[in-house]
Write a protein that holds these residues in place. Sequence first.
Motif, mmCIF file in Angstrom:
data_model
loop_
_atom_site.group_PDB
_atom_site.id
_atom_site.type_symbol
_atom_site.label_atom_id
_atom_site.label_comp_id
_atom_site.label_asym_id
_atom_site.label_seq_id
_atom_site.Cartn_x
_atom_site.Cartn_y
_atom_site.Cartn_z
ATOM 1 N N ALA A 186 0.821 -1.210 0.000
ATOM 2 C CA ALA A 186 0.000 0.000 0.000
ATOM 3 C C ALA A 186 0.856 1.262 0.000
ATOM 4 N N ALA A 187 2.008 1.226 0.695
ATOM 5 C CA ALA A 187 2.878 2.396 0.742
ATOM 6 C C ALA A 187 3.496 2.693 -0.614
ATOM 7 N N ALA A 188 3.576 1.680 -1.473
ATOM 8 C CA ALA A 188 4.103 1.897 -2.825
ATOM 9 C C ALA A 188 3.051 2.471 -3.765
ATOM 10 N N LEU A 189 1.774 2.322 -3.426
ATOM 11 C CA LEU A 189 0.694 2.741 -4.315
ATOM 12 C C LEU A 189 -0.018 4.006 -3.852
ATOM 13 N N LEU A 190 0.053 4.301 -2.545
ATOM 14 C CA LEU A 190 -0.737 5.388 -1.964
ATOM 15 C C LEU A 190 0.128 6.226 -1.029
ATOM 16 N N PRO A 191 -0.304 7.456 -0.729
ATOM 17 C CA PRO A 191 0.361 8.212 0.338
ATOM 18 C C PRO A 191 0.299 7.420 1.641
ATOM 19 N N LEU A 192 1.377 7.459 2.405
ATOM 20 C CA LEU A 192 1.445 6.619 3.602
ATOM 21 C C LEU A 192 0.326 6.892 4.601
ATOM 22 N N PRO A 193 -0.061 8.166 4.846
ATOM 23 C CA PRO A 193 -1.195 8.382 5.760
ATOM 24 C C PRO A 193 -2.463 7.669 5.298
ATOM 25 N N VAL A 194 -2.714 7.652 3.982
ATOM 26 C CA VAL A 194 -3.897 6.957 3.454
ATOM 27 C C VAL A 194 -3.778 5.459 3.697
ATOM 28 N N ALA A 195 -2.577 4.913 3.471
ATOM 29 C CA ALA A 195 -2.365 3.480 3.682
ATOM 30 C C ALA A 195 -2.624 3.100 5.135
ATOM 31 N N ILE A 196 -2.216 3.956 6.067
ATOM 32 C CA ILE A 196 -2.417 3.672 7.492
ATOM 33 C C ILE A 196 -3.898 3.773 7.858
ATOM 34 N N VAL A 197 -4.599 4.754 7.282
ATOM 35 C CA VAL A 197 -6.048 4.854 7.514
ATOM 36 C C VAL A 197 -6.749 3.591 7.023
ATOM 37 N N LEU A 198 -6.377 3.124 5.832
ATOM 38 C CA LEU A 198 -6.975 1.903 5.286
ATOM 39 C C LEU A 198 -6.755 0.726 6.229
ATOM 40 N N LEU A 199 -5.545 0.612 6.746
ATOM 41 C CA LEU A 199 -5.219 -0.493 7.646
ATOM 42 C C LEU A 199 -6.103 -0.467 8.888
ATOM 43 N N SER A 200 -6.322 0.728 9.428
ATOM 44 C CA SER A 200 -7.131 0.858 10.634
ATOM 45 C C SER A 200 -8.611 0.585 10.360
ATOM 46 N N VAL A 201 -9.134 1.130 9.248
ATOM 47 C CA VAL A 201 -10.548 0.940 8.917
ATOM 48 C C VAL A 201 -10.861 -0.530 8.669
ATOM 49 N N THR A 202 -10.034 -1.192 7.871
ATOM 50 C CA THR A 202 -10.286 -2.609 7.594
ATOM 51 C C THR A 202 -10.112 -3.453 8.848
ATOM 52 N N GLY A 203 -9.184 -3.052 9.716
ATOM 53 C CA GLY A 203 -8.994 -3.800 10.954
ATOM 54 C C GLY A 203 -10.234 -3.817 11.824
ATOM 55 N N VAL A 204 -10.922 -2.684 11.882
ATOM 56 C CA VAL A 204 -12.149 -2.596 12.686
ATOM 57 C C VAL A 204 -13.180 -3.608 12.203
ATOM 58 N N PHE A 205 -13.253 -3.840 10.899
ATOM 59 C CA PHE A 205 -14.250 -4.754 10.357
ATOM 60 C C PHE A 205 -13.934 -6.217 10.680
ATOM 61 N N SER A 206 -12.733 -6.495 11.126
ATOM 62 C CA SER A 206 -12.403 -7.877 11.503
ATOM 63 C C SER A 206 -12.755 -8.176 12.953
ATOM 64 N N TRP A 207 -13.054 -7.146 13.738
ATOM 65 C CA TRP A 207 -13.303 -7.349 15.165
ATOM 66 C C TRP A 207 -14.429 -8.324 15.469
ATOM 67 N N PRO A 208 -15.619 -8.188 14.867
ATOM 68 C CA PRO A 208 -16.699 -9.119 15.229
ATOM 69 C C PRO A 208 -16.334 -10.579 14.986
ATOM 70 N N ALA A 209 -15.502 -10.830 13.976
ATOM 71 C CA ALA A 209 -15.142 -12.210 13.659
ATOM 72 C C ALA A 209 -14.050 -12.749 14.576
ATOM 73 N N MET A 210 -13.181 -11.867 15.098
ATOM 74 C CA MET A 210 -11.986 -12.349 15.784
ATOM 75 C C MET A 210 -11.966 -12.100 17.291
ATOM 76 N N LEU A 211 -12.548 -10.992 17.743
ATOM 77 C CA LEU A 211 -12.376 -10.619 19.146
ATOM 78 C C LEU A 211 -13.035 -11.559 20.162
ATOM 79 N N PRO A 212 -14.226 -12.113 19.903
ATOM 80 C CA PRO A 212 -14.824 -12.970 20.932
ATOM 81 C C PRO A 212 -13.932 -14.143 21.334
ATOM 82 N N ARG A 213 -13.391 -14.853 20.372
ATOM 83 C CA ARG A 213 -12.516 -15.995 20.679
ATOM 84 C C ARG A 213 -11.221 -15.525 21.324
ATOM 85 N N ALA A 214 -10.666 -14.417 20.828
ATOM 86 C CA ALA A 214 -9.422 -13.903 21.375
ATOM 87 C C ALA A 214 -9.597 -13.430 22.814
#
Length: 250
Positions: free
Chosen positions: A43-71
């Motif tokens: 992502a850092a090669a394709l986008l400005p780094l701040p945008v890449a970090i925002v993407l990482l955080s936004v997509t991470g939030v969407f994984s919470w319902p699937a992963m957090l209960p077991r963890a």
Amino acid sequence: MPDGLALALSVPGLPILILAYLIAGLVRGFTGFGTALIVMPVAAALLPLPVAIVLLSVTGVFSWPAMLPRAWAAADKRQVGVLALAAVLTAPVGVWLLTVLERDLLRWLVALAAAVTLAALVSGWRYRGRVGWPGLGAIGGAAGVLGGATGLTGPPVILFYLAGPSGAEAVRANTILFLAALEVGIIVNLFLRDLVTVDAIWLGLLLAMPYLMGVLAGQALFDPARERLFRGLAYAVIGLAILAGLPLFD
């Protein structure tokens, strides 16, 4: 079609980003980590780094319902809490570095941090003994600075857990819980510095779909008995992502 979604669909390199997030989700679902190591160099090669970090955080939030209960059930919540608190407190330092350092330098930092972590994991290095509160604070603090500056929130903590005596289930659970807590801290800091844009959120929502598919598939495959083979594949993917993200190949 909303303008933000239309713009997200027109982002250069979108198919590569979708593939990277799908693979990253698969690895994250199985091991509990790996998203930033796989996604950020690409992502850092394709986008400005701040945008890449925002993407990482936004997509991470969407994984919470699937992963957090077991963890949550399997994690050492007190230990993870110390690591996460230290990381959240130091994340602003990393976000500040993000605003003052040159883009190519940050890309080299992303690649270097990922490569060092990968080399340590592959080497099989292990530590013995118990790490106290000051040590946990230092590890979490390093993760916060690195995460705020490069989006690689996990390397210090991933190395700490993988190099220790904990079993696969505990390592996976602790890492998932830590990364979720730090994602919150980084998102807040990005908002405070006006680095989060509507367009970046739309792109994050778009990439969250293949990412969540990968997470669900990886979580279904999780089996400590097959961990060595799967982690070997994960390390190979991480290595290729590091090479792809180097400024040398622009």
